[in-house]
Design an enzyme around this catalytic site. Sequence first.
Site, PDB file in Angstrom:
ATOM      1  N   GLY A   1       0.775  -1.232   0.000  1.00  0.00           N
ATOM      2  CA  GLY A   1       0.000   0.000   0.000  1.00  0.00           C
ATOM      3  C   GLY A   1       0.810   1.286   0.000  1.00  0.00           C
TER       4      GLY A   1
ATOM      5  CE1 TYR B   1      -7.218   4.259  10.613  1.00  0.00           C
ATOM      6  CE2 TYR B   1      -8.945   5.760   9.897  1.00  0.00           C
ATOM      7  CZ  TYR B   1      -7.686   5.239   9.748  1.00  0.00           C
ATOM      8  OH  TYR B   1      -6.870   5.696   8.734  1.00  0.00           O
TER       9      TYR B   1
END
Length: 255
Positions: free
Chosen positions: A18, A156
């Site tokens: 990523g 998160y």
Amino acid sequence: MTRSLNGKVAVITGAGSGMGRSMALRLAEDNAKIAVWDINGEGAEETARLVREAGGTAIAIQADCSDAAAIKAAAEQTRRELGPILILVNNAGIAPFNNFLEISEELLTKVLKINLVGPFLVSQECVPDMIAAKWGRIINITSSSVQSGSALQTHYTSSKGGLLGLTKCLAMALGEHGITCNMIPPGSIDTPMLRAADVMQQPGAIEAYGKALPVGRIGQGEDIAAAAAFLASEEAGYMTGQTISVNGGRYMGSA
């Protein structure tokens, strides 16, 4: 290949895939020596191989970047093989989607440990090298959800909000040593993590999201890497405690 980073050692956590992989390749183009730290050893090795094939210098270290002992061991290996650590990109993280009332204390603790405690400990380990050199760059990858909110990512977003606070504190504490600390809150970037998210499993969901943005496309790892390369450079030496939003227009802050 430019020479702007002059062989400085860069640690990039979570660089086995990523955005982290994209940043490793981009900083290597500027002649940084890359230490790829990732809990996924195979992914780390693949990133290091790609850097070397492109003419750069890289090592791969399998490490849990939220575990103090593993961080210390990874840093010691990096110093032995490459030299003192002068650039740090805190990129490793997890990004689950859950309804607020269904988030267990166990999951909350896990997210906070990986996304906030980990960068705190990695920074503590690497900063002494920067102080000794009177030069350093810390780049924290936060999230555009901190700027806009995210209904399914309260755990998160809270962890990344903590990382925002850490960024500003380190900028204040370390500036006198020639060290800058800035953050990049990405928007939705086309990565394996995004494609694995439950909310992106409908066919065409990622592409549709990209088309709805002002720029008309989903982000790529290279978009984040370009911002990281600038923040790591000499040219960014007068920028610290700043937010460089790379999100395709998802969030537009006030002037």
